[in-house]
Scaffold this motif. Structure first.
Motif, mmCIF file in Angstrom:
data_model
loop_
_atom_site.group_PDB
_atom_site.id
_atom_site.type_symbol
_atom_site.label_atom_id
_atom_site.label_comp_id
_atom_site.label_asym_id
_atom_site.label_seq_id
_atom_site.Cartn_x
_atom_site.Cartn_y
_atom_site.Cartn_z
ATOM 1 N N GLY A 1 48.986 5.678 -35.946
ATOM 2 C CA GLY A 1 49.533 5.428 -34.588
ATOM 3 C C GLY A 1 50.446 4.475 -34.235
ATOM 4 N N GLY A 2 50.665 3.407 -35.156
ATOM 5 C CA GLY A 2 51.635 2.595 -34.879
ATOM 6 C C GLY A 2 51.521 1.692 -33.746
ATOM 7 N N LEU A 3 52.703 1.536 -32.967
ATOM 8 C CA LEU A 3 52.354 1.027 -31.558
ATOM 9 C C LEU A 3 51.567 1.642 -30.668
ATOM 10 C CD1 LEU A 3 56.180 0.368 -31.263
ATOM 11 C CD2 LEU A 3 54.608 -1.307 -31.328
ATOM 12 N N HIS B 1 49.884 2.543 -47.974
ATOM 13 C CA HIS B 1 50.801 2.855 -48.882
ATOM 14 C C HIS B 1 52.057 2.311 -48.333
ATOM 15 C CE1 HIS B 1 47.691 4.975 -51.268
ATOM 16 N NE2 HIS B 1 48.655 4.930 -52.030
ATOM 17 N N GLY B 2 52.359 1.217 -48.265
ATOM 18 C CA GLY B 2 53.801 0.671 -47.610
ATOM 19 C C GLY B 2 54.865 0.800 -48.670
ATOM 20 N N VAL B 3 55.816 1.063 -47.936
ATOM 21 C CA VAL B 3 57.193 1.260 -48.988
ATOM 22 C C VAL B 3 57.871 -0.031 -49.006
ATOM 23 C CG1 VAL B 3 59.369 2.353 -48.843
ATOM 24 C CG2 VAL B 3 57.349 3.568 -48.192
ATOM 25 N N VAL C 1 53.344 -9.410 -23.966
ATOM 26 C CA VAL C 1 51.941 -9.946 -24.005
ATOM 27 C C VAL C 1 51.181 -8.915 -23.046
ATOM 28 C CG1 VAL C 1 50.253 -11.624 -23.107
ATOM 29 C CG2 VAL C 1 51.861 -12.219 -24.707
ATOM 30 N N GLU C 2 50.201 -8.485 -23.585
ATOM 31 C CA GLU C 2 49.252 -7.385 -22.955
ATOM 32 C C GLU C 2 47.891 -7.645 -23.000
ATOM 33 O OE1 GLU C 2 50.215 -3.293 -22.326
ATOM 34 O OE2 GLU C 2 48.286 -2.738 -22.985
ATOM 35 N N SER C 3 47.195 -7.855 -22.105
ATOM 36 C CA SER C 3 45.696 -8.205 -21.817
ATOM 37 C C SER C 3 45.065 -7.081 -21.354
ATOM 38 C CB SER C 3 45.578 -9.352 -21.039
ATOM 39 O OG SER C 3 45.599 -9.276 -19.697
ATOM 40 N N GLY D 1 54.942 -4.026 -38.127
ATOM 41 C CA GLY D 1 56.078 -4.631 -39.115
ATOM 42 C C GLY D 1 57.142 -4.801 -38.261
ATOM 43 N N HIS D 2 57.168 -4.719 -36.810
ATOM 44 C CA HIS D 2 58.265 -4.661 -36.079
ATOM 45 C C HIS D 2 58.862 -6.116 -35.876
ATOM 46 C CE1 HIS D 2 58.870 -0.340 -35.499
ATOM 47 N NE2 HIS D 2 57.694 -0.396 -34.826
ATOM 48 N N PRO D 3 60.162 -6.348 -36.322
ATOM 49 C CA PRO D 3 60.238 -8.011 -35.968
ATOM 50 C C PRO D 3 60.282 -8.550 -34.752
ATOM 51 C CG PRO D 3 61.893 -7.097 -37.482
ATOM 52 C CD PRO D 3 60.923 -5.955 -37.201
HETATM 53 C C1 LIG Z 1 51.619 -2.655 -25.505
HETATM 54 C C2 LIG Z 1 52.707 -1.138 -25.477
HETATM 55 C C3 LIG Z 1 52.282 -0.331 -24.498
HETATM 56 C C4 LIG Z 1 53.043 0.997 -24.562
HETATM 57 N N1 LIG Z 1 52.669 1.878 -23.459
HETATM 58 C C5 LIG Z 1 53.034 3.045 -23.870
HETATM 59 C C6 LIG Z 1 52.744 4.103 -22.712
HETATM 60 O O1 LIG Z 1 51.907 3.757 -21.702
HETATM 61 N N2 LIG Z 1 53.219 5.318 -22.633
HETATM 62 C C7 LIG Z 1 54.262 5.583 -23.762
HETATM 63 O O2 LIG Z 1 54.617 6.611 -23.777
HETATM 64 N N3 LIG Z 1 54.503 4.731 -24.675
HETATM 65 C C8 LIG Z 1 54.015 3.636 -24.594
HETATM 66 N N4 LIG Z 1 54.693 2.502 -25.585
HETATM 67 C C9 LIG Z 1 55.504 2.828 -26.390
HETATM 68 C C10 LIG Z 1 55.178 3.761 -27.598
HETATM 69 O O3 LIG Z 1 53.851 3.315 -28.326
HETATM 70 C C11 LIG Z 1 56.044 3.811 -28.929
HETATM 71 O O4 LIG Z 1 57.273 4.255 -28.141
HETATM 72 C C12 LIG Z 1 55.755 4.947 -29.784
HETATM 73 O O5 LIG Z 1 54.419 5.018 -30.277
HETATM 74 C C13 LIG Z 1 56.630 4.827 -31.054
HETATM 75 O O6 LIG Z 1 56.211 5.469 -32.322
HETATM 76 P P1 LIG Z 1 57.255 5.287 -33.379
HETATM 77 O O7 LIG Z 1 56.679 6.544 -34.241
HETATM 78 O O8 LIG Z 1 58.642 5.427 -33.147
HETATM 79 O O9 LIG Z 1 56.940 3.942 -34.168
HETATM 80 P P2 LIG Z 1 55.849 3.346 -34.531
HETATM 81 O O10 LIG Z 1 54.494 3.286 -33.641
HETATM 82 O O11 LIG Z 1 56.487 1.892 -34.626
HETATM 83 O O12 LIG Z 1 55.393 3.694 -36.062
HETATM 84 C C14 LIG Z 1 56.092 3.027 -37.144
HETATM 85 C C15 LIG Z 1 54.960 3.056 -38.522
HETATM 86 O O13 LIG Z 1 55.787 2.739 -39.222
HETATM 87 C C16 LIG Z 1 54.839 1.782 -40.216
HETATM 88 N N5 LIG Z 1 55.511 1.443 -41.135
HETATM 89 C C17 LIG Z 1 56.590 0.145 -40.782
HETATM 90 N N6 LIG Z 1 57.033 -0.084 -41.867
HETATM 91 C C18 LIG Z 1 56.496 0.473 -43.001
HETATM 92 C C19 LIG Z 1 56.782 0.616 -44.320
HETATM 93 N N7 LIG Z 1 57.684 -0.429 -45.009
HETATM 94 N N8 LIG Z 1 55.975 1.232 -45.227
HETATM 95 C C20 LIG Z 1 54.918 2.071 -44.651
HETATM 96 N N9 LIG Z 1 54.811 1.958 -43.367
HETATM 97 C C21 LIG Z 1 55.640 1.446 -42.555
HETATM 98 C C22 LIG Z 1 54.136 1.019 -39.253
HETATM 99 O O14 LIG Z 1 52.927 0.360 -39.659
HETATM 100 C C23 LIG Z 1 53.876 1.996 -38.014
HETATM 101 O O15 LIG Z 1 52.833 2.483 -38.152
HETATM 102 C C24 LIG Z 1 53.709 1.350 -25.621
HETATM 103 C C25 LIG Z 1 53.817 0.465 -26.685
HETATM 104 C C26 LIG Z 1 53.243 -0.626 -26.690
HETATM 105 C C27 LIG Z 1 53.230 -1.852 -27.856
#
Ligand SMILES: Cc1cc2nc3c(=O)[nH]c(=O)nc-3n(C[C@H](O)[C@H](O)[C@H](O)COP(=O)(O)OP(=O)(O)OC[C@H]3O[C@@H](n4cnc5c(N)ncnc54)[C@H](O)[C@@H]3O)c2cc1C
Length: 477
Positions: A43-45, A232-234, A289-291, A426-428
């Motif tokens: 799920g990431g973000l 399994h981090g890269v 910041v989200e609550s 991992g996002h800085p």
């Molecule tokens: C608080 C908050 C609220 C949000 N609200 C919404 C919303 O209501 N509606 C909406 O559409 N979007 C929302 N978003 C945005 C949405 O969540 C993101 O745009 C989307 O999920 C991004 O997906 P992604 O696949 O690009 O990246 P990410 O979700 O960042 O996935 C990247 C993945 O890569 C993994 N990773 C990183 N480095 C490595 C490595 N070296 N080796 C292995 N794995 C690694 C990470 O752990 C992560 O799981 C919100 C985000 C946040 C934080």
């Protein structure tokens, strides 16, 4: 199987929305594909977690682009689901009740019916309605597939059509809050994508949050034979003579593949691939910041009826403009996004409304401040700013008084900060919208290495999935 195979056609770094969608598309065409995820979950973000017996979404306010497949022409979400061979019903999206953007002097309401917003603008800003219609036409006809890397500012274009600063700020606030990595402005292509996603198509949400979406994607991916490796981090992307040859995992294991899709973000991908990838490394300045406040009843019973409320307490009529930037204070309390997952029209067949309620509040935050606190101070500061943000929203009349008169209705709270986002994805900088530079064609200096997800410039849940599918399609042609 004890671990990943030693060789694949494609490796995907990250099991967020972009990685999962790319994986499905590639596995469907019988590519041998593995998703490698450093974290313990998918799920990431936009993941979910369990806290004191309740499940919380990390980042789901709203699934944008709610345009059911019964409406023609098809919207991007319906088209995307077709490419993934997932039916619209599997996401079980319920439509929003209605959202608002509020500033001193005016508010605008928007629903999944664009006419509602247009009639609010016509009523409150009659001298601006022609410009508004022209802006809508420009956003609807913009070439959002233009892959040039040059930033195309939106402000000037919008100002050539909207001359009232209050209306300008009202229209910009939701767009910036829901997807701009650039302070005060937004790339024009991103503006057009978000205009359509928010104002034209609107919001939906599954009753049970993001989990069913992630489960549907994972089930589909695995059924097609895709491998998914959590924990399994890269650590490095290996190359030879300008061509990608594979990765080295955190534990030193090497896996070979001629194609790698990275959703880790530009700075992390650059660090993994080295100079040969020739990628920008700015982490992006904006975080939040989200609550979460769990309520003993639906938020509407405490007086909060909006699905999402975007607000700014600054008064553009007095020259005090909505400020979308990294604050010097720990949090910027002059603006925010409130939302309640209660305020969707959940279908009875899916279980109807929830008994417990929830109120989420998101404010811009200073990542440096949150990254450098001692653990006990960090805990204290989270509680302090959580209460201060809720109070500011209440004082501006957009939130119920859940820190005062209605505090007894709050069953639990949780707060996450830029530091939390960095720790789990991992996002800085906790940069939710990633780098200010986007690689829209996904290409890097290394043959075979592509960027997907946030830093390809497609943001949000739907954007991330679209990005994964579009780059997967490129590999398939
Ligand atoms: C608080 C908050 C609220 C949000 N609200 C919404 C919303 O209501 N509606 C909406 O559409 N979007 C929302 N978003 C945005 C949405 O969540 C993101 O745009 C989307 O999920 C991004 O997906 P992604 O696949 O690009 O990246 P990410 O979700 O960042 O996935 C990247 C993945 O890569 C993994 N990773 C990183 N480095 C490595 C490595 N070296 N080796 C292995 N794995 C690694 C990470 O752990 C992560 O799981 C919100 C985000 C946040 C934080």
């Amino acid at each position: 199987m004890a671990g990943p195979a030693s060789q694949y056609d494609v490796l995907i770094i990250g099991a967020g929305l972009s990685g999962l969608a790319a994986g499905i598309r590639l596995a469907h065409y019988e590519k041998r594909v593995a998703i490698l995820e450093r974290h313990t979950t998918i799920g990431g973000l936009n993941s979910f977690y369990q806290l004191r017996g309740r499940r919380h979404d990390v980042g789901l306010h709203a699934v944008t682009n709610f345009r059911p497949p019964t409406l023609k022409p098809l919207g991007p979400l319906a088209k995307l689901l077709r490419q993934l061979r997932i039916s619209w019903d599997e996401f079980d999206l319920a439509p929003q009740c209605g959202s608002r953007v509020v500033m001193p002097g005016a508010s605008l309401r928007f629903t999944n019916d664009f006419d509602r917003l247009q009639s609010d603008v016509a009523e409150r800003f009659p001298d601006q309605i022609d410009g508004f219609k022209q802006l809508d036409a420009a956003a609807m006809s913009a070439d959002t597939f233009d892959e040039s890397r040059e930033f195309q500012p939106s402000r000037e274009r919008v100002r050539s059509l909207i001359t009232n600063p209050l209306l300008e700020d009202l229209l910009f606030a939701p767009v910036l809050f829901y997807g701009s990595p650039t302070p005060h402005d937004c790339d024009w292509r991103q503006f057009a994508i978000l205009w359509r996603a928010l104002y034209r198509e609107g919001f939906g949400r599954p009753r049970d949050g993001v989990k069913p979406i992630l489960k549907t994607l994972t089930k589909r991916y695995k059924a097609l034979g895709g491998d998914l490796w959590l924990r399994h981090g890269v650590q490095a992307i290996r190359s030879n003579g300008g061509k990608t040859v594979g990765v080295t995992l955190d534990d030193g294991t090497e896996i070979d593949a001629p194609h790698i899709l990275s959703s880790a973000g530009l700075p992390q991908t650059a660090a993994m691939a080295g100079d040969a990838a020739d990628l920008p490394t700015d982490p992006g300045p904006l975080s939040f910041v989200e609550s979460i406040s769990v309520l003993d009843r639906p938020a509407s019973e405490l007086g909060y009826d909006d699905t999402v409320t975007f607000y700014s307490t600054r008064d553009p009529r007095a020259g005090d403009r909505f400020r979308y930037a990294n604050p010097e204070d720990p949090c910027d309390l002059t603006s925010g996004i409130a939302c309640s997952p209660d305020n969707y029209q959940y279908f009875e067949a899916s279980g109807g409304p929830h008994d417990e309620g929830c109120l989420r509040l998101t404010v811009l935050a200073n990542p440096e401040y949150w990254a450098n606190l001692e653990p006990d101070v960090y805990t204290r500061e989270k509680a302090r700013w959580h209460a201060a943000a809720l109070d500011a929203g209440r004082d501006f009349d957009v939130l119920p008084d859940v820190t005062g008169a209605q505090a007894s209705h709050v069953l639990d709270t949780d707060v996450f900060t830029p530091k939390t986002i960095t720790r789990f994805t991992g996002h800085p900088n906790g940069a939710v919208y990633g780098s200010a530079t986007k690689i829209r064609d996904g290409r890097t200096g290394l043959d075979g290495l592509h960027v997907i997800g946030t830093d390809q410039g497609y943001l949000g849940i739907v954007g991330a999935m679209l990005s994964g599918v579009s780059i997967a399609n490129r590999l398939l042609t």
